[in-house]
Write a protein that holds these residues in place. Structure first.
Motif, PDB file in Angstrom:
ATOM      1  N   TYR A 121     -17.657  -0.324  -9.628  1.00  8.74           N
ATOM      2  CA  TYR A 121     -16.507  -0.986  -8.999  1.00  8.74           C
ATOM      3  C   TYR A 121     -16.949  -2.211  -8.208  1.00  8.74           C
ATOM      4  O   TYR A 121     -16.304  -3.256  -8.249  1.00  8.74           O
ATOM      5  N   CYS A 122     -18.043  -2.081  -7.493  1.00  4.13           N
ATOM      6  CA  CYS A 122     -18.544  -3.193  -6.683  1.00  4.13           C
ATOM      7  C   CYS A 122     -18.896  -4.398  -7.564  1.00  4.13           C
ATOM      8  O   CYS A 122     -18.560  -5.537  -7.238  1.00  4.13           O
ATOM      9  N   GLN A 123     -19.565  -4.151  -8.682  1.00  2.00           N
ATOM     10  CA  GLN A 123     -19.918  -5.236  -9.596  1.00  2.00           C
ATOM     11  C   GLN A 123     -18.666  -5.863 -10.212  1.00  2.00           C
ATOM     12  O   GLN A 123     -18.562  -7.085 -10.313  1.00  2.00           O
ATOM     13  N   TRP A 124     -17.725  -5.026 -10.625  1.00  4.77           N
ATOM     14  CA  TRP A 124     -16.477  -5.527 -11.201  1.00  4.77           C
ATOM     15  C   TRP A 124     -15.743  -6.400 -10.185  1.00  4.77           C
ATOM     16  O   TRP A 124     -15.271  -7.484 -10.511  1.00  4.77           O
ATOM     17  N   ASP A 125     -15.666  -5.927  -8.964  1.00  5.44           N
ATOM     18  CA  ASP A 125     -14.965  -6.675  -7.916  1.00  5.44           C
ATOM     19  C   ASP A 125     -15.680  -7.976  -7.555  1.00  5.44           C
ATOM     20  O   ASP A 125     -15.036  -8.918  -7.102  1.00  5.44           O
ATOM     21  N   LEU A 126     -16.983  -8.023  -7.753  1.00  6.21           N
ATOM     22  CA  LEU A 126     -17.725  -9.264  -7.537  1.00  6.21           C
ATOM     23  C   LEU A 126     -17.322 -10.306  -8.576  1.00  6.21           C
ATOM     24  O   LEU A 126     -17.190 -11.487  -8.261  1.00  6.21           O
ATOM     25  N   LEU A 127     -17.079  -9.863  -9.798  1.00  8.02           N
ATOM     26  CA  LEU A 127     -16.836 -10.777 -10.910  1.00  8.02           C
ATOM     27  C   LEU A 127     -15.379 -11.152 -11.128  1.00  8.02           C
ATOM     28  O   LEU A 127     -15.079 -12.292 -11.486  1.00  8.02           O
ATOM     29  N   TYR A 128     -14.458 -10.191 -10.940  1.00  6.22           N
ATOM     30  CA  TYR A 128     -13.076 -10.410 -11.356  1.00  6.22           C
ATOM     31  C   TYR A 128     -12.066 -10.069 -10.269  1.00  6.22           C
ATOM     32  O   TYR A 128     -12.307  -9.220  -9.421  1.00  6.22           O
ATOM     33  N   THR A 129     -10.927 -10.748 -10.363  1.00  8.28           N
ATOM     34  CA  THR A 129      -9.793 -10.460  -9.501  1.00  8.28           C
ATOM     35  C   THR A 129      -8.581 -10.175 -10.390  1.00  8.28           C
ATOM     36  O   THR A 129      -8.443 -10.770 -11.468  1.00  8.28           O
ATOM     37  N   GLU A 130      -7.734  -9.266  -9.943  1.00  7.52           N
ATOM     38  CA  GLU A 130      -6.560  -8.912 -10.725  1.00  7.52           C
ATOM     39  C   GLU A 130      -5.434  -9.888 -10.416  1.00  7.52           C
ATOM     40  O   GLU A 130      -5.151 -10.196  -9.258  1.00  7.52           O
ATOM     41  N   ASN A 131      -4.789 -10.349 -11.459  1.00 11.14           N
ATOM     42  CA  ASN A 131      -3.638 -11.236 -11.325  1.00 11.14           C
ATOM     43  C   ASN A 131      -2.374 -10.387 -11.372  1.00 11.14           C
ATOM     44  O   ASN A 131      -2.167  -9.675 -12.349  1.00 11.14           O
ATOM     45  N   PRO A 132      -1.562 -10.459 -10.348  1.00 12.63           N
ATOM     46  CA  PRO A 132      -0.306  -9.714 -10.436  1.00 12.63           C
ATOM     47  C   PRO A 132       0.566 -10.319 -11.530  1.00 12.63           C
ATOM     48  O   PRO A 132       0.592 -11.523 -11.711  1.00 12.63           O
ATOM     49  N   GLY A 133       1.202  -9.468 -12.259  1.00 11.94           N
ATOM     50  CA  GLY A 133       2.034  -9.976 -13.343  1.00 11.94           C
ATOM     51  C   GLY A 133       3.011  -8.923 -13.807  1.00 11.94           C
ATOM     52  O   GLY A 133       2.948  -7.771 -13.398  1.00 11.94           O
ATOM     53  N   PRO A 134       3.887  -9.325 -14.682  1.00 12.56           N
ATOM     54  CA  PRO A 134       4.901  -8.385 -15.175  1.00 12.56           C
ATOM     55  C   PRO A 134       4.306  -7.349 -16.118  1.00 12.56           C
ATOM     56  O   PRO A 134       3.224  -7.527 -16.657  1.00 12.56           O
ATOM     57  N   GLY A 135       5.023  -6.293 -16.311  1.00 19.41           N
ATOM     58  CA  GLY A 135       4.636  -5.277 -17.283  1.00 19.41           C
ATOM     59  C   GLY A 135       3.846  -4.146 -16.660  1.00 19.41           C
ATOM     60  O   GLY A 135       3.268  -4.284 -15.588  1.00 19.41           O
ATOM     61  N   GLN A 136       3.843  -3.030 -17.355  1.00 24.14           N
ATOM     62  CA  GLN A 136       3.165  -1.839 -16.877  1.00 24.14           C
ATOM     63  C   GLN A 136       1.790  -1.655 -17.510  1.00 24.14           C
ATOM     64  O   GLN A 136       1.109  -0.697 -17.196  1.00 24.14           O
ATOM     65  N   HIS A 137       1.412  -2.528 -18.427  1.00 22.18           N
ATOM     66  CA  HIS A 137       0.143  -2.343 -19.117  1.00 22.18           C
ATOM     67  C   HIS A 137      -1.043  -2.660 -18.205  1.00 22.18           C
ATOM     68  O   HIS A 137      -0.917  -3.361 -17.206  1.00 22.18           O
ATOM     69  N   TYR A 138      -2.171  -2.093 -18.572  1.00 18.75           N
ATOM     70  CA  TYR A 138      -3.414  -2.334 -17.834  1.00 18.75           C
ATOM     71  C   TYR A 138      -4.411  -2.860 -18.844  1.00 18.75           C
ATOM     72  O   TYR A 138      -4.890  -2.138 -19.712  1.00 18.75           O
ATOM     73  N   CYS A 139      -4.697  -4.142 -18.754  1.00 26.67           N
ATOM     74  CA  CYS A 139      -5.448  -4.826 -19.796  1.00 26.67           C
ATOM     75  C   CYS A 139      -6.358  -5.875 -19.171  1.00 26.67           C
ATOM     76  O   CYS A 139      -6.125  -6.326 -18.042  1.00 26.67           O
ATOM     77  N   TYR A 140      -7.365  -6.288 -19.916  1.00 26.32           N
ATOM     78  CA  TYR A 140      -8.256  -7.345 -19.430  1.00 26.32           C
ATOM     79  C   TYR A 140      -7.505  -8.637 -19.169  1.00 26.32           C
ATOM     80  O   TYR A 140      -7.933  -9.461 -18.353  1.00 26.32           O
ATOM     81  N   CYS A 141      -6.354  -8.821 -19.812  1.00 25.44           N
ATOM     82  CA  CYS A 141      -5.598 -10.066 -19.639  1.00 25.44           C
ATOM     83  C   CYS A 141      -5.056 -10.208 -18.212  1.00 25.44           C
ATOM     84  O   CYS A 141      -4.615 -11.284 -17.824  1.00 25.44           O
ATOM     85  N   LYS A 142      -5.116  -9.155 -17.427  1.00 31.35           N
ATOM     86  CA  LYS A 142      -4.648  -9.211 -16.042  1.00 31.35           C
ATOM     87  C   LYS A 142      -5.746  -9.672 -15.082  1.00 31.35           C
ATOM     88  O   LYS A 142      -5.534  -9.715 -13.877  1.00 31.35           O
ATOM     89  N   TYR A 143      -6.939  -9.995 -15.606  1.00 26.31           N
ATOM     90  CA  TYR A 143      -8.077 -10.333 -14.750  1.00 26.31           C
ATOM     91  C   TYR A 143      -8.561 -11.755 -14.983  1.00 26.31           C
ATOM     92  O   TYR A 143      -8.549 -12.254 -16.098  1.00 26.31           O
ATOM     93  N   THR A 144      -9.012 -12.360 -13.900  1.00 31.95           N
ATOM     94  CA  THR A 144      -9.587 -13.698 -13.920  1.00 31.95           C
ATOM     95  C   THR A 144     -10.917 -13.658 -13.184  1.00 31.95           C
ATOM     96  O   THR A 144     -11.036 -13.003 -12.136  1.00 31.95           O
ATOM     97  N   ALA A 145     -11.882 -14.367 -13.727  1.00 31.62           N
ATOM     98  CA  ALA A 145     -13.201 -14.417 -13.100  1.00 31.62           C
ATOM     99  C   ALA A 145     -13.134 -15.145 -11.761  1.00 31.62           C
ATOM    100  O   ALA A 145     -12.393 -16.113 -11.600  1.00 31.62           O
TER     101      ALA A 145
END
Length: 179
Positions: free
Chosen positions: A80-104
């Protein structure tokens, strides 16, 4: 463990932290710049990389895009720590959980430790078989002789056996390194 065992531990630890880690970072930088990607953030934001990294952190997830290339790893090599270092979650519509919700994030190469740099190299970069093996072995040496060495010492026999292999794998990844 005596004083010499601790000194050898320090030498191996220093080699891993001061030589191997920068070699991994340099190898990563060369890989993405050779593919005409200007910076680490852009590389981490590229669709294949963020998708691969997503599945190294999240198990049993199916993506809304590129669903055919989703994988499920039995272990989760990215913490989790490494993931949080690299990426941030973009709030967006929909209930899916996908890589498309993340930005470096604007992470720098210097922010990557040997473990994370090695994971990115092995999973997201174009490497030859010998390079892959060298990275795997150097990461294993870090784990065996530094991270999980509860005695904080290395015997002369271990050191004498390890040093030539450590040197060979470093030089294999970066022939410009001096002995």
């Amino acid at each position: 463990m005596d004083r010499e065992d601790r000194r050898r531990f320090f030498v191996i630890g220093s080699a891993i932290l001061e030589i191997v880690t920068p070699v991994f970072r340099h190898k990563l930088e060369n890989n993405y710049t050779n593919h005409r990607v200007g910076c680490l953030k852009d590389f981490l934001n590229s669709q294949p990389v963020v998708h691969t990294m997503f599945h190294l952190r999240h198990r049993y997830m199916k993506c809304c895009k590129d669903n055919g290339n989703c994988t499920s790893n039995p272990n989760l090599p990215i913490t989790y720590c490494q993931w949080d270092l690299l990426y941030t979650e973009n709030p967006g519509p929909g209930q899916h959980y996908c890589y498309c919700k993340y930005t470096a994030k604007s992470v720098q190469l210097e922010d990557l430790d040997i473990t994370l740099a090695g994971l990115i190299l092995l999973n997201c970069c174009t490497l030859g078989t010998a390079e892959q093996q060298a990275i795997k072995m150097l990461r294993q040496y870090k784990n065996d002789y530094l991270s999980h060495n509860t005695k904080c010492g290395i015997t002369k026999h271990e050191y004498d056996a390890l040093w030539p292999h450590l040197t060979r794998f470093v030089l294999q990844l970066d022939p410009k390194q001096t002995r």
